[in-house]
Scaffold this motif. Structure first.
Motif, short mmCIF file in Angstrom:
data_model
loop_
_atom_site.label_atom_id
_atom_site.label_comp_id
_atom_site.label_asym_id
_atom_site.label_seq_id
_atom_site.Cartn_x
_atom_site.Cartn_y
_atom_site.Cartn_z
N LEU A 18 -3.61 -9.49 6.17
CA LEU A 18 -2.56 -8.86 5.38
C LEU A 18 -3.23 -7.51 4.70
CD1 LEU A 18 -0.93 -11.80 3.37
CD2 LEU A 18 0.06 -10.19 5.23
N GLN A 19 -4.78 -7.58 4.34
CA GLN A 19 -5.01 -6.56 3.84
C GLN A 19 -5.12 -5.36 4.72
OE1 GLN A 19 -8.93 -8.06 2.35
NE2 GLN A 19 -8.44 -7.52 0.46
N GLN A 20 -5.40 -5.62 6.16
CA GLN A 20 -5.54 -4.78 7.18
C GLN A 20 -4.25 -3.89 7.53
OE1 GLN A 20 -8.50 -3.58 8.68
NE2 GLN A 20 -6.84 -1.86 9.57
N GLU A 21 -3.22 -4.89 7.47
CA GLU A 21 -1.87 -4.67 7.55
C GLU A 21 -1.43 -3.33 6.56
OE1 GLU A 21 1.49 -7.00 8.63
OE2 GLU A 21 0.20 -8.59 9.37
N LEU A 22 -1.72 -3.77 5.36
CA LEU A 22 -1.56 -3.09 4.29
C LEU A 22 -2.33 -1.60 4.25
CD1 LEU A 22 -0.11 -2.69 1.55
CD2 LEU A 22 -2.25 -3.62 0.41
N GLN A 23 -3.66 -1.81 4.63
CA GLN A 23 -4.21 -0.48 4.67
C GLN A 23 -3.66 0.39 6.01
OE1 GLN A 23 -8.34 -1.30 5.61
NE2 GLN A 23 -9.11 0.98 5.73
N ASP A 24 -3.24 0.02 7.09
CA ASP A 24 -2.49 0.57 8.19
C ASP A 24 -1.39 1.09 7.67
OD1 ASP A 24 -4.63 -0.43 9.75
OD2 ASP A 24 -3.28 -1.80 10.90
N ALA A 25 -0.47 0.46 6.96
CA ALA A 25 0.73 1.03 6.50
C ALA A 25 0.40 2.10 5.42
CB ALA A 25 1.67 -0.21 5.70
N VAL A 26 -0.39 2.18 4.56
CA VAL A 26 -0.92 2.99 3.61
C VAL A 26 -1.55 4.32 4.56
CG1 VAL A 26 -2.62 3.85 1.88
CG2 VAL A 26 -1.22 1.73 1.69
N GLN A 27 -2.12 4.09 5.56
CA GLN A 27 -2.57 5.39 6.05
C GLN A 27 -1.41 5.99 7.00
OE1 GLN A 27 -5.51 3.36 8.77
NE2 GLN A 27 -7.13 4.00 7.31
N SER A 28 -0.45 5.04 7.46
CA SER A 28 0.78 5.71 8.05
C SER A 28 1.41 6.66 7.05
CB SER A 28 1.52 4.54 8.57
OG SER A 28 0.99 4.04 9.80
N ARG A 29 1.60 5.97 5.95
CA ARG A 29 2.36 6.87 4.88
C ARG A 29 1.54 8.18 4.26
NH1 ARG A 29 3.61 8.80 0.95
NH2 ARG A 29 5.09 8.66 -0.68
N GLN A 30 0.44 8.07 4.37
CA GLN A 30 -0.39 9.09 4.15
C GLN A 30 -0.27 10.46 5.38
OE1 GLN A 30 -4.29 7.65 3.61
NE2 GLN A 30 -4.23 7.50 1.32
N ARG A 31 0.00 9.92 6.63
CA ARG A 31 0.11 10.88 7.66
C ARG A 31 1.56 11.60 7.56
NH1 ARG A 31 -2.78 7.13 10.58
NH2 ARG A 31 -0.91 5.90 11.30
N LEU A 32 2.32 10.60 7.24
CA LEU A 32 3.91 11.21 6.93
C LEU A 32 3.93 12.17 5.58
CD1 LEU A 32 5.85 7.92 7.68
CD2 LEU A 32 5.70 9.90 9.03
N GLU A 33 3.01 11.88 4.82
CA GLU A 33 3.14 12.67 3.57
C GLU A 33 2.55 14.04 4.00
OE1 GLU A 33 4.47 14.06 0.20
OE2 GLU A 33 4.65 11.86 0.75
N ALA A 34 1.64 14.22 4.79
CA ALA A 34 0.75 15.28 5.27
C ALA A 34 1.83 16.10 6.19
CB ALA A 34 -0.55 15.02 6.05
N GLN A 35 2.65 15.57 7.06
CA GLN A 35 3.58 16.02 7.89
C GLN A 35 4.76 16.49 7.00
OE1 GLN A 35 4.76 13.01 10.71
NE2 GLN A 35 2.94 13.03 12.03
N LYS A 36 5.11 16.00 5.97
CA LYS A 36 6.23 16.41 5.02
C LYS A 36 5.77 17.73 4.60
CE LYS A 36 8.62 15.01 0.85
NZ LYS A 36 8.55 14.25 -0.42
N GLN A 37 4.51 17.68 3.98
CA GLN A 37 4.12 18.99 3.13
C GLN A 37 4.05 20.06 4.37
OE1 GLN A 37 3.78 19.36 0.12
NE2 GLN A 37 4.41 17.00 0.02
N GLU A 38 3.55 20.01 5.43
CA GLU A 38 3.35 20.90 6.27
C GLU A 38 4.86 21.51 6.65
OE1 GLU A 38 2.49 20.72 11.09
OE2 GLU A 38 0.75 19.78 9.71
N ASN A 39 5.96 20.55 6.80
CA ASN A 39 7.34 20.85 7.06
C ASN A 39 7.75 21.68 5.98
OD1 ASN A 39 8.51 20.36 10.09
ND2 ASN A 39 7.16 18.43 9.41
N LEU A 40 7.54 21.33 4.87
CA LEU A 40 7.92 21.85 3.95
C LEU A 40 7.47 23.24 3.39
CD1 LEU A 40 7.81 19.31 1.04
CD2 LEU A 40 9.87 20.27 1.91
N GLY A 41 6.19 23.40 4.02
CA GLY A 41 5.70 24.96 4.04
C GLY A 41 6.41 25.74 5.09
N VAL A 42 6.81 25.34 6.35
CA VAL A 42 7.49 25.89 7.28
C VAL A 42 8.75 26.53 6.72
CG1 VAL A 42 8.55 25.86 9.42
CG2 VAL A 42 6.32 24.75 9.16
#
Length: 124
Positions: A18-42
């Motif tokens: 469960l800890q590993q799954e949670l860590q993977d989900a948090v990493q995915s969320r961080q990647r999406l947040e980075a993509q969001k910021q990039e697209n907001l910049g565009v």
């Protein structure tokens, strides 16, 4: 006693999973947040453009001219998708945290019952 140890080991393994799954989900969320910021910049860059200025899209090694409305709608669509994915992942993360809390409580319960049974088993 071996039965309790086996149960604790199984619960511990489940908790680790469960800890590993949670860590993977948090990493995915961080990647999406980075993509969001990039697209907001565009999107902000689009706002700075004057009427009639050319927009180019990088496709492989080639820059192709792109219509402004198409480019803006593409970025808006991406942002909508990213927002939905972030929302979905946040729900998933909350569910995982709840499962981890339940598993943690279960582990504590088994440990407590093992400790309570331990002294009695020694006296017998």
């Amino acid at each position: 006693m071996s039965n309790i140890q086996a149960k604790l080991q199984a619960l511990s393994d489940e908790f680790t999973k469960l800890q590993q799954e949670l860590q993977d989900a948090v990493q995915s969320r961080q990647r999406l947040e980075a993509q969001k910021q990039e697209n907001l910049g565009v999107q902000k860059e689009f706002d700075k453009l004057k009427e009639g200025e050319t927009i180019f899209k990088l496709i492989g090694p080639v820059l192709l001219k792109q219509d402004r409305t198409d480019a803006e709608s593409t970025v808006s669509g991406r942002l909508e998708f990213i927002e939905k994915e972030i929302s979905r992942l946040e729900t998933h993360i909350k569910e995982m945290q709840g499962k981890m809390e339940k598993k943690k409580a279960e582990i504590i319960q088994v440990q407590t019952s093992a400790q309570a049974a331990g002294p009695q088993a020694v006296k017998a």
